[in-house]
Design a protein around this motif. Structure first.
Motif, PDB file in Angstrom:
ATOM      1  N   ALA A 136       0.831  -1.205   0.000  1.00 10.53           N
ATOM      2  CA  ALA A 136       0.000   0.000   0.000  1.00 10.53           C
ATOM      3  C   ALA A 136       0.866   1.255   0.000  1.00 10.53           C
ATOM      4  O   ALA A 136       0.584   2.224  -0.720  1.00 10.53           O
ATOM      5  CB  ALA A 136      -0.933   0.002   1.216  1.00 10.53           C
ATOM      6  N   ILE A 137       1.927   1.257   0.806  1.00 16.36           N
ATOM      7  CA  ILE A 137       2.830   2.410   0.874  1.00 16.36           C
ATOM      8  C   ILE A 137       3.453   2.683  -0.491  1.00 16.36           C
ATOM      9  O   ILE A 137       3.590   3.835  -0.923  1.00 16.36           O
ATOM     10  CB  ILE A 137       3.937   2.175   1.931  1.00 16.36           C
ATOM     11  CG1 ILE A 137       3.336   2.138   3.332  1.00 16.36           C
ATOM     12  CG2 ILE A 137       5.006   3.266   1.844  1.00 16.36           C
ATOM     13  CD1 ILE A 137       2.742   3.446   3.791  1.00 16.36           C
ATOM     14  N   LYS A 138       3.812   1.606  -1.178  1.00 16.91           N
ATOM     15  CA  LYS A 138       4.424   1.761  -2.507  1.00 16.91           C
ATOM     16  C   LYS A 138       3.435   2.405  -3.479  1.00 16.91           C
ATOM     17  O   LYS A 138       3.808   3.245  -4.299  1.00 16.91           O
ATOM     18  CB  LYS A 138       4.873   0.386  -3.015  1.00 16.91           C
ATOM     19  CG  LYS A 138       5.719   0.450  -4.271  1.00 16.91           C
ATOM     20  CD  LYS A 138       6.115  -0.954  -4.711  1.00 16.91           C
ATOM     21  CE  LYS A 138       6.978  -1.632  -3.663  1.00 16.91           C
ATOM     22  NZ  LYS A 138       7.437  -2.974  -4.116  1.00 16.91           N
ATOM     23  N   ASN A 139       2.168   2.023  -3.372  1.00 14.41           N
ATOM     24  CA  ASN A 139       1.147   2.558  -4.283  1.00 14.41           C
ATOM     25  C   ASN A 139       0.821   4.028  -4.005  1.00 14.41           C
ATOM     26  O   ASN A 139       0.513   4.788  -4.926  1.00 14.41           O
ATOM     27  CB  ASN A 139      -0.132   1.735  -4.191  1.00 14.41           C
ATOM     28  CG  ASN A 139       0.021   0.338  -4.794  1.00 14.41           C
ATOM     29  OD1 ASN A 139       0.965   0.080  -5.534  1.00 14.41           O
ATOM     30  ND2 ASN A 139      -0.908  -0.550  -4.476  1.00 14.41           N
ATOM     31  N   ILE A 140       0.861   4.395  -2.720  1.00  8.87           N
ATOM     32  CA  ILE A 140       0.427   5.759  -2.354  1.00  8.87           C
ATOM     33  C   ILE A 140       1.606   6.696  -2.115  1.00  8.87           C
ATOM     34  O   ILE A 140       1.405   7.817  -1.637  1.00  8.87           O
ATOM     35  CB  ILE A 140      -0.465   5.727  -1.093  1.00  8.87           C
ATOM     36  CG1 ILE A 140       0.353   5.221   0.104  1.00  8.87           C
ATOM     37  CG2 ILE A 140      -1.698   4.885  -1.315  1.00  8.87           C
ATOM     38  CD1 ILE A 140      -0.376   5.336   1.422  1.00  8.87           C
ATOM     39  N   TRP A 141       2.807   6.254  -2.419  1.00  8.51           N
ATOM     40  CA  TRP A 141       3.985   7.073  -2.146  1.00  8.51           C
ATOM     41  C   TRP A 141       3.905   8.472  -2.782  1.00  8.51           C
ATOM     42  O   TRP A 141       4.228   9.464  -2.123  1.00  8.51           O
ATOM     43  CB  TRP A 141       5.261   6.365  -2.581  1.00  8.51           C
ATOM     44  CG  TRP A 141       6.508   7.087  -2.138  1.00  8.51           C
ATOM     45  CD1 TRP A 141       7.372   7.788  -2.918  1.00  8.51           C
ATOM     46  CD2 TRP A 141       6.996   7.201  -0.807  1.00  8.51           C
ATOM     47  NE1 TRP A 141       8.377   8.330  -2.166  1.00  8.51           N
ATOM     48  CE2 TRP A 141       8.174   7.981  -0.852  1.00  8.51           C
ATOM     49  CE3 TRP A 141       6.564   6.711   0.422  1.00  8.51           C
ATOM     50  CZ2 TRP A 141       8.913   8.285   0.278  1.00  8.51           C
ATOM     51  CZ3 TRP A 141       7.309   7.006   1.559  1.00  8.51           C
ATOM     52  CH2 TRP A 141       8.454   7.788   1.486  1.00  8.51           C
ATOM     53  N   PRO A 142       3.480   8.593  -4.039  1.00  9.96           N
ATOM     54  CA  PRO A 142       3.355   9.950  -4.612  1.00  9.96           C
ATOM     55  C   PRO A 142       2.385  10.829  -3.827  1.00  9.96           C
ATOM     56  O   PRO A 142       2.653  12.017  -3.617  1.00  9.96           O
ATOM     57  CB  PRO A 142       2.842   9.676  -6.037  1.00  9.96           C
ATOM     58  CG  PRO A 142       3.325   8.300  -6.349  1.00  9.96           C
ATOM     59  CD  PRO A 142       3.213   7.546  -5.059  1.00  9.96           C
ATOM     60  N   ALA A 143       1.260  10.247  -3.383  1.00  6.46           N
ATOM     61  CA  ALA A 143       0.288  11.021  -2.597  1.00  6.46           C
ATOM     62  C   ALA A 143       0.874  11.412  -1.247  1.00  6.46           C
ATOM     63  O   ALA A 143       0.679  12.545  -0.770  1.00  6.46           O
ATOM     64  CB  ALA A 143      -0.996  10.223  -2.403  1.00  6.46           C
ATOM     65  N   LEU A 144       1.613  10.488  -0.618  1.00  5.22           N
ATOM     66  CA  LEU A 144       2.260  10.814   0.663  1.00  5.22           C
ATOM     67  C   LEU A 144       3.309  11.901   0.464  1.00  5.22           C
ATOM     68  O   LEU A 144       3.463  12.785   1.317  1.00  5.22           O
ATOM     69  CB  LEU A 144       2.917   9.559   1.253  1.00  5.22           C
ATOM     70  CG  LEU A 144       2.003   8.544   1.943  1.00  5.22           C
ATOM     71  CD1 LEU A 144       2.808   7.361   2.440  1.00  5.22           C
ATOM     72  CD2 LEU A 144       1.256   9.196   3.105  1.00  5.22           C
ATOM     73  N   GLY A 145       4.037  11.818  -0.657  1.00  8.37           N
ATOM     74  CA  GLY A 145       5.037  12.847  -0.948  1.00  8.37           C
ATOM     75  C   GLY A 145       4.408  14.225  -1.045  1.00  8.37           C
ATOM     76  O   GLY A 145       4.944  15.205  -0.511  1.00  8.37           O
ATOM     77  N   ASN A 146       3.275  14.311  -1.720  1.00  6.24           N
ATOM     78  CA  ASN A 146       2.568  15.588  -1.816  1.00  6.24           C
ATOM     79  C   ASN A 146       2.133  16.087  -0.439  1.00  6.24           C
ATOM     80  O   ASN A 146       2.186  17.285  -0.157  1.00  6.24           O
ATOM     81  CB  ASN A 146       1.339  15.440  -2.724  1.00  6.24           C
ATOM     82  CG  ASN A 146       1.711  15.306  -4.181  1.00  6.24           C
ATOM     83  OD1 ASN A 146       2.771  15.758  -4.601  1.00  6.24           O
ATOM     84  ND2 ASN A 146       0.854  14.671  -4.959  1.00  6.24           N
ATOM     85  N   GLU A 147       1.706  15.172   0.413  1.00  8.76           N
ATOM     86  CA  GLU A 147       1.290  15.553   1.767  1.00  8.76           C
ATOM     87  C   GLU A 147       2.474  16.103   2.556  1.00  8.76           C
ATOM     88  O   GLU A 147       2.348  17.099   3.279  1.00  8.76           O
ATOM     89  CB  GLU A 147       0.697  14.338   2.481  1.00  8.76           C
ATOM     90  CG  GLU A 147       0.391  14.540   3.961  1.00  8.76           C
ATOM     91  CD  GLU A 147      -0.636  15.621   4.216  1.00  8.76           C
ATOM     92  OE1 GLU A 147      -0.643  16.166   5.349  1.00  8.76           O
ATOM     93  OE2 GLU A 147      -1.430  15.947   3.316  1.00  8.76           O
TER      94      GLU A 147
END
Length: 498
Positions: free
Chosen positions: A421-432
């Motif tokens: 899951a972390i791998k999939n949402i990494w771009p979104a987490l980066g934006n956060e």
């Protein structure tokens, strides 16, 4: 089947409504308890026990209160600061100055974040309802209009500002005067004087209303500005010191010092000349690059806030995501309520609530700690939704395969679900994380000396509005660009190990 689903939804909404009512009750109860606890304590006794006097001010009001760079160290100077020193000296304690937005000062006083407020305050009837005031220590000769020098022929009286925007500091007497006596003009309130001056120079307002000394200070130190006495009618006003309600012993001691200052005419013979000397020194150092220590300190605190807020956000977000995905309502409902509450309220309000609300209960909570907690709690709600969406995007077979191999539910999430899951949402987490770094500037409202706060200090010290902002923009761009490159590198590493 539809009826069962409908009943479940009704029960869910009932639980949320009851939880919201309970939270409201607890907030009101805690607020009343704090107020009762505060009213029973003598502030003067607390001051003498801790051997320090905490004074709140808005240090953007030269010559009353501003900041001077002395040998690379920021020092609060001005008429009001000298008066605060006299009070601390007479009480036999150390002076501690807390610099924050003007419209937050009385809130800070009521919640015991400061022991008193000295910031060019006028004891209006509205303010007297919430705080007590000392005797008047200084009476200005009236209110002044600060305008662009090119507009001297255009503006000369109240009538000439018909249909124009007039700037005034939020919560100030000047704001009320403009609102009541200039109905054909539009009042624009901002929290900082230097922001108002910037609005004036950029044409956002036609004039700014200030006290005489402050208006003359800006006009004297900036050749593009001009000030003149307004024809605003005001009651017999003056500047006084604000203290919390029902503190007669502290008010008595403060008035003793005020009487001494008046008798010796210290404001005119000592305090003003010292302030003028500091202003002259600041004028000679108008180059913002000479204020590099300000920006360096701001960068350090910005990074501290960002790092610790990210840690809080990731840990809290992971917990909330798992709670929301749980089939147990006792875990799911609180997570939903928290996420919706945080996402449905402005972050600045949350920062103020943590510092003045929760901070009223936890008396030793610093502004820095309150800022980190508030931003971390806010980030947690958004990170939770990112992680939840990442988990939901995974094929169900992944978890089923792990369980069939004998892994427990906790182990399945830890070793199989969460890493993917972390791998999939990494771009979104980066934006956060990038957004969080920039949002750290919001904590300047409670006096945390991060990058934006330091920028405002440079604006005040140099009497320049735009160039310090350009420097701040460059600093934020460098930090966010660097963080973006780090996040991109980590994303490439994760994809490489697929």
């Amino acid at each position: 089947m539809e009826k069962v689903v409908y009943m479940k939804k009704c029960n869910l909404f009932k639980i949320i409504a009851n939880l919201a009512c309970l939270m409201t009750f607890l907030c009101l109860f805690s607020a009343n308890a704090v107020a009762a606890d505060h009213s029973s304590k003598s502030i003067l006794t607390c001051i003498k026990n801790k051997k320090e006097l905490v004074v709140g001010t808005s240090a953007d009001y030269p010559p009353l209160e501003f900041i001077d760079n002395q040998n690379g160290t920021n020092k609060y100077v001005g008429v009001d600061i000298e008066l605060a020193k006299e009070i601390a000296k007479d009480l036999g304690v150390k002076l501690v100055v807390k610099n924050m937005s003007f419209d937050s000062l009385l809130v800070a006083l009521e919640t015991r974040k400061v022991d008193m407020v000295i910031s060019g305050l006028t004891p209006t009837p509205e303010r007297k309802k919430s705080v007590d005031f000392s005797k008047i220590y200084y009476r200005p000769s009236g209110e002044y209009f600060l305008i662009n020098k090119n507009d001297r022929a255009k503006y000369h009286s109240l009538i000439s500002f018909k249909g124009q925007k007039i700037g005034a500091q939020n919560g100030s007497l000047q704001y009320q005067l403009v609102k009541k006596q200039m109905p054909k003009s539009h009042v624009k309130g901002l929290g900082k004087i230097n922001t108002l001056v910037l609005a004036l120079q950029s044409g956002k307002v036609s004039a700014v209303v200030m006290e005489e000394l402050i208006a003359k200070a800006y006009a004297h130190n900036n050749p593009s500005l001009y000030c003149f006495k307004s024809d605003l009618k005001e009651p017999q006003a003056g500047n006084a010191i604000a203290v919390a309600k029902n503190q007669p012993d502290l008010l008595k001691e403060v008035n003793k010092t005020v009487d001494k200052v008046i008798a010796k005419k210290l404001v005119l013979t000592k305090f003003l000349p010292q302030a003028a000397k500091s202003m002259k020194k600041s004028t000679a150092q108008k180059d913002p690059f000479k204020y590099a220590p300000y920006f360096i300190k701001g960068i350090e605190l910005t990074l501290v806030i960002t790092i610790f807020s990210v840690l809080i956000g990731v840990i809290l977000g992971t917990i909330l995501a798992l709670m929301r995905l749980s089939s147990h309502l006792a875990l799911k409902i609180p997570a939903i309520c928290y996420i919706e509450l945080i996402r449905g309220t402005p972050q600045m309000v949350q920062i103020l609530f943590v510092y003045f609300g929760i901070g009223a209960i936890i008396q030793n909570m610093s502004a820095l700690l309150a800022g980190i907690i508030a931003i971390g709690l806010n980030s947690g709600a958004y990170v939770a939704e990112d992680i939840r969406s990442g988990i939901n995007s995974l094929p169900v077979g992944q978890a089923e395969a792990a369980r069939s191999l004998g892994l427990s539910k906790a182990a399945t999430y830890r070793y199989v679900v969460i890493p993917q899951a972390i791998k999939n949402i990494w771009p979104a987490l980066g934006n956060e994380f990038i957004t969080l770094l920039k949002d750290s500037s919001l904590v300047s409202i409670i006096g945390v000396a991060e990058t934006m706060y330091q920028t405002q200090l440079v604006q005040t010290s140099t009497y320049q509005g735009v160039f310090p902002l350009v420097v701040a923009m460059a600093i934020y761009f460098i930090m966010t660009f660097t963080l973006t490159r780090i996040l991109s590198y980590m994303e490439r590493r994760m994809n490489y190990h697929d």
